[in-house]
Design a protein around this motif. Sequence first.
Motif, short mmCIF file in Angstrom:
data_model
loop_
_atom_site.label_atom_id
_atom_site.label_comp_id
_atom_site.label_asym_id
_atom_site.label_seq_id
_atom_site.Cartn_x
_atom_site.Cartn_y
_atom_site.Cartn_z
N LEU A 137 0.86 -1.18 0.00
CA LEU A 137 0.00 0.00 0.00
C LEU A 137 0.90 1.23 0.00
CD1 LEU A 137 -2.59 -1.01 2.74
CD2 LEU A 137 -2.89 -1.09 0.26
N ALA A 138 0.55 2.23 -0.78
CA ALA A 138 1.34 3.45 -0.86
C ALA A 138 0.45 4.64 -0.48
CB ALA A 138 1.89 3.63 -2.26
N PHE A 139 0.98 5.49 0.39
CA PHE A 139 0.27 6.68 0.86
C PHE A 139 1.13 7.91 0.62
CE2 PHE A 139 -1.01 3.12 3.50
CZ PHE A 139 -2.40 3.26 3.59
N ASP A 140 0.49 9.03 0.32
CA ASP A 140 1.28 10.25 0.33
C ASP A 140 1.48 10.63 1.80
OD1 ASP A 140 -0.57 12.48 1.20
OD2 ASP A 140 -1.67 11.83 -0.58
N PRO A 141 2.54 11.36 2.11
CA PRO A 141 2.86 11.64 3.52
C PRO A 141 1.73 12.30 4.32
CG PRO A 141 4.75 12.12 2.16
CD PRO A 141 3.61 11.82 1.22
N ALA A 142 0.96 13.19 3.71
CA ALA A 142 -0.13 13.86 4.43
C ALA A 142 -1.22 12.85 4.79
CB ALA A 142 -0.71 15.00 3.61
N ALA A 143 -1.55 11.96 3.87
CA ALA A 143 -2.56 10.94 4.15
C ALA A 143 -2.08 10.00 5.23
CB ALA A 143 -2.90 10.17 2.87
N TRP A 144 -0.80 9.64 5.22
CA TRP A 144 -0.24 8.76 6.24
C TRP A 144 -0.31 9.41 7.62
CZ3 TRP A 144 0.37 3.94 7.07
CH2 TRP A 144 1.24 3.47 8.05
N ARG A 145 0.04 10.68 7.70
CA ARG A 145 -0.05 11.40 8.98
C ARG A 145 -1.48 11.43 9.49
NH1 ARG A 145 3.76 14.60 6.48
NH2 ARG A 145 2.18 16.09 5.76
N SER A 146 -2.43 11.68 8.60
CA SER A 146 -3.84 11.68 8.99
C SER A 146 -4.26 10.32 9.50
CB SER A 146 -4.72 12.08 7.80
OG SER A 146 -4.49 13.41 7.45
N PHE A 147 -3.85 9.26 8.82
CA PHE A 147 -4.16 7.90 9.25
C PHE A 147 -3.60 7.64 10.65
CE2 PHE A 147 -2.53 3.58 9.74
CZ PHE A 147 -3.73 2.88 9.78
N LEU A 148 -2.34 7.99 10.88
CA LEU A 148 -1.72 7.76 12.19
C LEU A 148 -2.43 8.54 13.29
CD1 LEU A 148 2.10 7.73 11.36
CD2 LEU A 148 0.58 5.78 11.79
N GLU A 149 -2.78 9.78 13.01
CA GLU A 149 -3.49 10.58 14.03
C GLU A 149 -4.82 9.94 14.38
OE1 GLU A 149 -3.75 14.58 12.57
OE2 GLU A 149 -1.57 14.78 12.45
N LEU A 150 -5.56 9.48 13.39
CA LEU A 150 -6.83 8.83 13.64
C LEU A 150 -6.64 7.52 14.38
CD1 LEU A 150 -9.88 8.91 13.19
CD2 LEU A 150 -9.51 7.69 11.04
N ALA A 151 -5.65 6.73 13.98
CA ALA A 151 -5.40 5.44 14.65
C ALA A 151 -5.03 5.62 16.11
CB ALA A 151 -4.30 4.69 13.90
N LYS A 152 -4.29 6.67 16.43
CA LYS A 152 -3.87 6.91 17.81
C LYS A 152 -5.07 7.25 18.70
CE LYS A 152 0.77 8.42 16.72
NZ LYS A 152 1.70 9.55 16.67
N ARG A 153 -6.13 7.78 18.12
CA ARG A 153 -7.32 8.13 18.90
C ARG A 153 -8.16 6.91 19.25
NH1 ARG A 153 -9.29 12.59 14.92
NH2 ARG A 153 -7.41 13.85 14.88
N HIS A 154 -7.94 5.80 18.56
CA HIS A 154 -8.80 4.62 18.76
C HIS A 154 -8.07 3.48 19.38
CE1 HIS A 154 -12.19 6.36 16.73
NE2 HIS A 154 -11.34 6.84 15.85
#
Length: 62
Positions: free
Chosen positions: A45-62
């Motif tokens: 899976l390939a993510f642009d850096p902004a999308a990856w940061r958004s994913f990590l921020e959301l994952a840390k909340r859950h």
Amino acid sequence: MDLSDARWRKAARSNSSGGDCVEVADNLVGVIAVRDSKDPSGPVLAFDPAAWRSFLELAKRH
């Protein structure tokens, strides 16, 4: 996508017993690559850096 220079590392939250492991390569220009460590030649899976940061921020909340 050329992943020959990717430096893969196991995600910090991966299972320590060797199963359910995710590897991330964040040393590539403009892309974050993610793969299953049990299948290193399998799909990536390939993510642009902004999308990856958004994913990590959301994952840390859950």
